[in-house]
Scaffold this active site. Structure first.
Site, PDB file in Angstrom:
ATOM      1  N   SER A 115       0.857  -1.182   0.000  1.00 55.77           N
ATOM      2  CA  SER A 115       0.000   0.000   0.000  1.00 55.77           C
ATOM      3  C   SER A 115       0.894   1.232   0.000  1.00 55.77           C
ATOM      4  CB  SER A 115      -0.900   0.003   1.243  1.00 55.77           C
ATOM      5  OG  SER A 115      -0.105   0.092   2.421  1.00 55.77           O
ATOM      6  N   LYS A 116       0.276   2.404  -0.026  1.00 57.18           N
ATOM      7  CA  LYS A 116       1.067   3.639  -0.068  1.00 57.18           C
ATOM      8  C   LYS A 116       1.974   3.781   1.147  1.00 57.18           C
ATOM      9  CE  LYS A 116      -1.773   6.477  -3.119  1.00 57.18           C
ATOM     10  NZ  LYS A 116      -2.520   7.739  -3.290  1.00 57.18           N
ATOM     11  N   ARG A 117       1.511   3.270   2.295  1.00 59.37           N
ATOM     12  CA  ARG A 117       2.357   3.415   3.494  1.00 59.37           C
ATOM     13  C   ARG A 117       3.602   2.539   3.405  1.00 59.37           C
ATOM     14  NH1 ARG A 117       1.404  -0.698   7.309  1.00 59.37           N
ATOM     15  NH2 ARG A 117      -0.275  -2.113   6.719  1.00 59.37           N
ATOM     16  N   HIS A 118       3.549   1.495   2.583  1.00 53.31           N
ATOM     17  CA  HIS A 118       4.709   0.625   2.384  1.00 53.31           C
ATOM     18  C   HIS A 118       5.662   1.180   1.334  1.00 53.31           C
ATOM     19  CE1 HIS A 118       1.821  -2.755   3.713  1.00 53.31           C
ATOM     20  NE2 HIS A 118       2.714  -2.605   4.679  1.00 53.31           N
ATOM     21  N   GLY A 119       5.136   1.860   0.343  1.00 52.23           N
ATOM     22  CA  GLY A 119       5.969   2.334  -0.762  1.00 52.23           C
ATOM     23  C   GLY A 119       5.325   2.186  -2.118  1.00 52.23           C
TER      24      GLY A 119
END
Length: 467
Positions: free
Chosen positions: A240-244
């Site tokens: 997801s966006k929080r992962h990259g």
């Protein structure tokens, strides 16, 4: 073996995300390894969601990653007439049929199938005579899927995968407005473009069995399929966006070099022994489909930072300067002068040893710009308390008397001063470093002073004394 042709076919409904970039890289490497062609097709049949901005972002991301495609990028929507032609040919051959069912009828049939625990096949008009439909009624075209047997695809990554034909619905290949669906367009374009290997995410594996039936209906050769596991975050969950899961342009803005991204994405699901740092030349030489893992890869910023640091250290000073120069000039609100450029170019090899991302490098390089008086940050300010200022003033006088501004002479002068003042060397070096760098990362202090020059060094020391 016929000429290898691969393709990357992104949908322009958003940025080029990291998973798409890896897919593009694998296709590019496989084609280059075999001396074949790597094609780019923009799958823009979804006109409501496709945007010119997204297309521009995809092309820019590909160019930044230096994944040059062969020929001109193809717009899938521009080939709609050809897709329609194939659908009508299948219809004429009895491999497809007209479906006059309304949206409401299809919804009711789907709900009934779900309630009975059956697969919805969309076959309301499969065995009906088109003359039963009202004259002039709109219709979609559905493929007539086989109902018996099964299909096995020997996937180059996943191995043999089998699906029973009874599980597949009679999917729409041409909508009632005459536009082709994704499933049809992909097959027609891959066939017409001569694609020999379809390398893509394993979220498309189920699609392969539906697309297989179009190949079979048209008696076309099936490409080699290679479905790559998706990328997960460090916690093992879907990226997801929080992962990259960001656009490629975000990684450029964060300060990663394209060769570092290529190396990292290569290793994010593919291996060559224990090799971690793999040049693009070696990647082209070694890349194959057999070494792609079947399990999801995990995205890790620490590993990416480590690789990026390596490639920053390997880069030539002039190239690094060209990358960070505009950012420095934006910060200064003016162009760098020749003296600043010369200083930065000399300092970059040492500064690169400590940097993991380009903004860090730019921040360190900024200390070689003429920005007096320097802004002194936290820890550096603590080194410059009142009782240190007289020492700095004496040190400035001592360094002003140096007649040959070279590292050995500068070092000797500082050591001589410390000895004369009965001070430990650190008690002299630390405040000098704080005063001339403002707390920014730098290499060896004496080399830093040599690069800054005598006038700039003494000016910065006296700025602190006068502050």
């Amino acid at each position: 073996m016929p000429k290898v042709v691969t393709r990357f076919a992104p949908s322009p409904t958003g940025f080029l995300h990291i998973g798409g970039a890896r897919t593009a890289l694998y296709n590019w490497l496989f084609a280059r390894h075999h001396g074949g062609e790597f094609l780019l097709r923009i799958e823009d049949t979804d006109r409501k969601r496709s945007t010119d901005e997204a297309i521009d972002a995809i092309l820019a991301g590909m160019r930044w990653l230096e994944l040059k495609w062969d020929g001109t990028e193809v717009s899938q929507v521009s080939r709609a007439d050809r897709h329609q032609e194939v659908a009508l040919e299948m219809l004429a051959q009895g491999k497809a049929y007209r479906c006059y069912a309304s949206t409401e009828e299809i919804g009711e049939a789907r709900d009934a199938a779900r309630a009975d625990g059956r697969n919805f096949r969309g076959d309301l008009w499969r065995d009906r005579d088109p003359s039963d439909a009202p004259e002039g009624a709109p219709y979609a075209v559905r493929i007539k899927m086989p109902r018996e047997g099964e299909v096995t695809i020997n996937d180059a990554v996943q191995g043999e995968v089998t699906v029973k034909n009874a599980e597949l619905d009679d999917m729409i290949i041409l909508r009632s407005d005459g536009t082709p669906t994704y499933m049809l367009a992909v097959v027609v374009d891959d066939h017409d473009m001569g694609v020999t290997h379809v390398i893509r995410g394993d979220d498309h594996l189920n699609n392969a069995f539906r697309q297989y039936q179009i190949y079979a209906a048209m008696a076309w050769d099936l490409p080699v399929y290679a479905h790559i596991p998706l990328i997960h975050g460090p916690d093992g969950k879907k990226l997801s966006k929080r992962h990259g899961a960001l656009g490629v342009e975000a990684y450029e803005e964060m300060g990663f070099l394209p060769e570092a991204m290529r190396n990292y994405l290569l290793r994010l699901g593919w291996s060559h022994g224990d090799d971690e740092i793999i040049s693009t030349e070696d990647a082209i030489k070694w890349f194959n489909l057999e070494n792609i893992g079947r399990g999801p890869a995990r995205f890790d910023f620490d590993k990416l930072d480590s690789l990026n640091g390596h490639y920053i250290r390997e880069a030539e000073a002039d190239r690094l300067l060209s990358i960070i120069k505009s950012g420095l000039e934006n910060t200064l609100s003016r162009a760098l002068d020749e003296t600043e450029v010369a200083r930065i170019r000399r300092a970059l090899p040492a500064l690169a040893e400590r940097a993991k991302r380009l903004p860090e490098l730019a921040e360190s390089a900024s200390l070689f710009c003429n920005t007096r008086p320097l802004e002194i940050t936290g820890n550096a300010a603590k080194q410059l308390t009142g009782d240190v200022l007289p020492v700095l003033e004496k040190a400035a006088n001592e360094l002003e008397a140096v007649t040959e501004w070279t590292a050995p002479v500068i070092k000797a002068a500082i050591m001589s001063f410390a000895q004369a003042e009965d001070l430990k060397l650190g008690k002299v070096m630390q405040p000098i470093r704080a005063a001339v760098t403002g707390g920014k990362q730098s290499g060896d202090l004496v080399e830093t002073l040599e690069i800054l020059g005598q006038d700039e060094t003494i000016g910065r020391l006296r700025d602190r004394v006068a502050a």
